[in-house]
Design a protein around this motif. Structure first.
Motif, PDB file in Angstrom:
ATOM      1  N   PRO A 255       0.614  -1.295   0.342  1.00 29.56           N
ATOM      2  CA  PRO A 255       0.226   0.175  -0.216  1.00 29.56           C
ATOM      3  C   PRO A 255       0.964   1.210  -0.071  1.00 29.56           C
ATOM      4  O   PRO A 255       1.962   1.764   0.655  1.00 29.56           O
ATOM      5  N   PHE A 256       0.697   2.532  -0.998  1.00 33.64           N
ATOM      6  CA  PHE A 256       0.718   3.437  -0.934  1.00 33.64           C
ATOM      7  C   PHE A 256       0.689   4.089   0.598  1.00 33.64           C
ATOM      8  O   PHE A 256      -0.752   4.710   0.563  1.00 33.64           O
ATOM      9  N   GLU A 257       1.635   4.558   1.567  1.00 33.36           N
ATOM     10  CA  GLU A 257       1.237   5.894   2.292  1.00 33.36           C
ATOM     11  C   GLU A 257       1.989   7.000   2.190  1.00 33.36           C
ATOM     12  O   GLU A 257       3.768   6.799   1.656  1.00 33.36           O
ATOM     13  N   LEU A 258       1.698   7.879   2.178  1.00 29.69           N
ATOM     14  CA  LEU A 258       2.010   9.577   1.521  1.00 29.69           C
ATOM     15  C   LEU A 258       2.613  10.031   2.758  1.00 29.69           C
ATOM     16  O   LEU A 258       1.313   9.711   3.986  1.00 29.69           O
ATOM     17  N   ARG A 259       3.778  10.554   3.121  1.00 34.09           N
ATOM     18  CA  ARG A 259       4.454  10.604   4.206  1.00 34.09           C
ATOM     19  C   ARG A 259       5.189  11.721   4.414  1.00 34.09           C
ATOM     20  O   ARG A 259       5.488  12.780   3.757  1.00 34.09           O
TER      21      ARG A 259
END
Length: 280
Positions: A255-259
């Motif tokens: 899953p892509f997670e924006l940090r």
């Protein structure tokens, strides 16, 4: 300056006019100067009336007139010049749109996710326009008069001086629409770090209250706007949001997670950007 330009011109005109109307010293005395009184003595000469000088005001050069356009600039208010966007408040000279935010610097994977999202949204009948920059808002957009900017920034800097660095992340897509319902946004909502963000908002709100400006929303949905489209397109967007979310969650790498690294906050006011580093 324009005043000096007009004044010097008027003085030159006045001097030329006086030279033309001045009496000839070699000419014979006038009847007024030869009159005698009843006792045979020369009568006191009557003061001559000063010749009236007609002041000719030169026309103002067109280049100077263009320096001060009308407040209403049709180009800045023409939505067709801004992709159909409509201002939330009317543009006026001396008013500066101002907001506080946490910047986000895109990574390579983020760009790939965006392309996939835009393609899937287009298949669902929604053409999205990518944001020019990506950030997480920590205040509403308010209007500052120009002479308020310096004290506002000083107050904000003093209030943020003791805020600590933090990290937050976002991975849930959500649809937003502005209050005027003129634009719809696709955003990605924060899933961790809300407590730290709320602490920062409380600090920013103190400055807003000091200057009698609107504070942030009571129950904010912290997010980064990814793209937008004109009008209220929530129904169409909601119809394809599940498909879009799958593109974020079901990637080969996971899953892509924006940090977002909260190392500094920023304040944009008009065309100026002020930075506020946070403490380690």
């Amino acid at each position: 300056m324009l005043v000096g330009y007009s004044s010097s011109s008027e003085e030159e005109n006045q001097e030329e006019h006086q030279e033309e109307t001045a009496p000839n010293k070699d000419a014979s005395p006038t009847r007024e100067e030869e009159e005698e009184g009843e006792d045979g003595c020369p009568a006191r000469k009557k003061p001559r009336a000063e010749p009236q000088v007609t002041k000719t005001r030169l026309p103002v050069p067109g280049s100077l007139m263009s320096m001060f356009p009308d407040d209403d600039d049709p180009e800045t208010e023409d939505s067709s010049l801004h992709g159909g966007r409509i201002r939330s408040f009317r543009h006026e000279r001396g008013n500066w749109a101002t907001y506080v935010y946490l910047p986000y610097h895109p990574e390579e994977e983020f760009e790939e996710v965006l392309e996939e999202l835009f393609s899937a949204a287009s298949d669902g009948g929604v053409d999205l326009t990518q944001q020019e920059e990506f950030h997480l808002s920590l205040s509403q957009t308010v209007v500052l008069r120009h002479h308020w900017i310096q004290p506002f920034i000083q107050s904000l800097r003093a209030d943020l001086a003791h805020c600590k660095k933090f990290v937050c992340s976002a991975r849930k897509l959500k649809v937003y629409c502005n209050a005027e319902k003129t634009r719809t946004f696709l955003g990605i909502e924060v899933c961790s770090g809300q407590t730290q963000l709320l602490d920062v908002v409380r600090v920013v709100d103190r400055t807003m209250t000091e200057f009698r400006l609107d504070t942030f929303y009571k129950e904010p949905s912290f997010h980064v706007s990814l793209a937008w489209c004109v009008g209220d397109m929530r129904e169409k967007m909601d119809g394809c949001i599940q498909k879009l979310q799958c593109l974020v969650d079901e990637r080969e790498e996971g899953p892509f997670e924006l940090r977002l690294d909260g190392v500094e906050l920023r304040c944009r006011t008009g065309n100026k950007t002020f930075r506020f580093p946070l403490e380690p």
